[in-house]
Design an enzyme around this catalytic site. Structure first.
Site, PDB file in Angstrom:
ATOM      1  CB  SER A  12      -0.724  -0.371   0.941  1.00 54.46           C
ATOM      2  OG  SER A  12       0.035  -0.282   2.380  1.00 54.46           O
ATOM      3  N   GLY A  13       1.910   1.659  -0.303  1.00 59.17           N
ATOM      4  CA  GLY A  13       2.981   2.089  -0.739  1.00 59.17           C
ATOM      5  C   GLY A  13       2.674   3.390  -1.859  1.00 59.17           C
ATOM      6  CB  ALA A  15       5.065   1.269  -6.468  1.00 60.41           C
ATOM      7  CB  ALA A  45       9.544   9.617   1.878  1.00 62.15           C
ATOM      8  CD  GLN A  46      12.902  13.476   7.656  1.00 62.90           C
ATOM      9  OE1 GLN A  46      13.318  13.561   7.168  1.00 62.90           O
ATOM     10  NE2 GLN A  46      12.266  12.429   8.959  1.00 62.90           N
ATOM     11  N   GLY A  47      12.192  14.611   2.002  1.00 65.91           N
ATOM     12  CA  GLY A  47      12.663  15.498   1.952  1.00 65.91           C
ATOM     13  C   GLY A  47      11.759  15.697   0.506  1.00 65.91           C
ATOM     14  CG  ASP A 223       7.309  -9.416   3.840  1.00 61.83           C
ATOM     15  OD1 ASP A 223       8.145  -9.924   4.403  1.00 61.83           O
ATOM     16  OD2 ASP A 223       6.815  -8.349   4.258  1.00 61.83           O
ATOM     17  NE  ARG A 290      20.020  10.324   0.092  1.00 63.68           N
ATOM     18  CZ  ARG A 290      18.564  10.279  -0.018  1.00 63.68           C
ATOM     19  NH1 ARG A 290      18.665   8.956  -0.465  1.00 63.68           N
ATOM     20  NH2 ARG A 290      18.368  11.232  -0.227  1.00 63.68           N
TER      21      ARG A 290
END
Length: 313
Positions: A12-13, A15, A45-47, A223, A290
């Protein structure tokens, strides 16, 4: 119990929800998620999301930055596709109800942040909680979408597959593997149900929790890849797990990431004595990619014998 649908979406993200909303326009959709609907990688997620919107920016620059950030490991064709298709998809999120921050000087434009690895301001954001805003908007759109059912606390156990052997004479010349759906555990009733579908989509996120220390949320337990592997799918690139180089550390609490936007807006990495050190490792200093920042922190800790560095804001 048996369920039948046109599309079965696992996860359920961002995508899974995006696919489910669109697929519901042409058939019945059931989306299952092992936790609550909001418990997804997207939510953490923040940015923000990078896209070319500034008149001073262009696709070639974004492609160049992305390839450099990938340290030679990116597939150029995929990078170009993602960069060029990014802006219209960001606008599609707006049509789904996502409210990104607007430029205070021009409300018709997005407020764009600068982040590490980018040579231009191109990060569209919703304050410092972009993922949560996107996830909530997509969930709201999903709940308003006819023919789309979301089942929380339902964990996919295994795919239902069938191998069809195509024989010519006495020689087997081909084998085709079909997926008919999945066995799904209802975590409330402790019953396993059969979900049959014409199309099954795995959108289950990553496997960051394989590591003892990670900036991934606890639900990133791999998973989906495990289910796919057991069904005979090829699994590749599992070593590419995202780690943010900057996190807030506390010995008695779970660490959490400090958004890339902090460095993008002027945050400086310093050692225990308050000395900035990124200039020694990259000409981009604190706006380095990063991986460069992670290597620089590691090298600085080894050089100084300290156990942590600080982000001066």
């Amino acid at each position: 119990m048996n369920y039948e649908t046109d599309f079965l979406v696992i996860g359920s993200g961002m995508a899974g929800l995006t696919f489910a909303i669109k697929a519901a326009q042409v058939g019945r959709v059931v989306l299952v998620t092992k936790k609550g609907s909001l418990d997804a990688n997207t939510n953490y997620a923040q940015g923000g999301i990078a896209g070319v919107f500034d008149p001073d920016d262009d696709f070639s620059l974004h492609i160049q930055d992305t390839l450099a950030s990938g340290d030679g490991l990116c597939e150029a064709r995929v990078v170009e596709t993602v960069v060029r298709e990014g802006p219209p998809l960001i606008r599609e999120l707006v049509s789904f109800g996502v409210r990104f921050n607007q430029d205070p000087r021009d409300p018709a434009c997005f407020d764009l942040h600068l982040e590490g690895g980018h040579c231009r301001r191109r990060v569209v954001h919703a304050a410092d909680a972009t993922g949560r805003v996107v996830e909530e908007a997509l969930l709201s759109q999903a709940h308003r979408t006819p023919d789309l059912t979301i089942l929380e606390n339902h964990m996919a156990v295994d795919l239902i597959t069938h191998t069809k052997l195509v024989s010519r004479g006495l020689v087997t010349t081909n084998a085709e593997q079909y997926c008919w759906g999945a066995y799904v555990l209802d975590e409330v009733s402790a019953e396993v149900h059969t979900f049959l579908a014409r199309f099954t989509v795995l959108a289950t996120g990553g496997a960051g929790m394989v590591y003892l220390h990670t900036t991934n949320p606890d639900i990133a337990t791999g998973d989906g890849p495990a289910i796919a592997y057991r069904a005979g799918a090829a699994v590749a690139n599992m070593e590419f797990v995202q780690f943010h180089p900057t996190t807030l550390y506390h010995p008695q609490a779970k660490n959490f990431l400090i958004s890339e936007a902090v460095r993008g807006e002027g945050g400086v990495l310093v050692d225990a004595q308050g000395n900035a050190f990124m200039a020694e490792y990259s000409p981009q200093k604190d706006l380095a990619t990063r991986d460069t920042v992670a290597r620089a922190i590691d090298a600085e800790l080894k050089r100084t014998g300290q156990d942590c560095v600080y982000l001066d804001i």
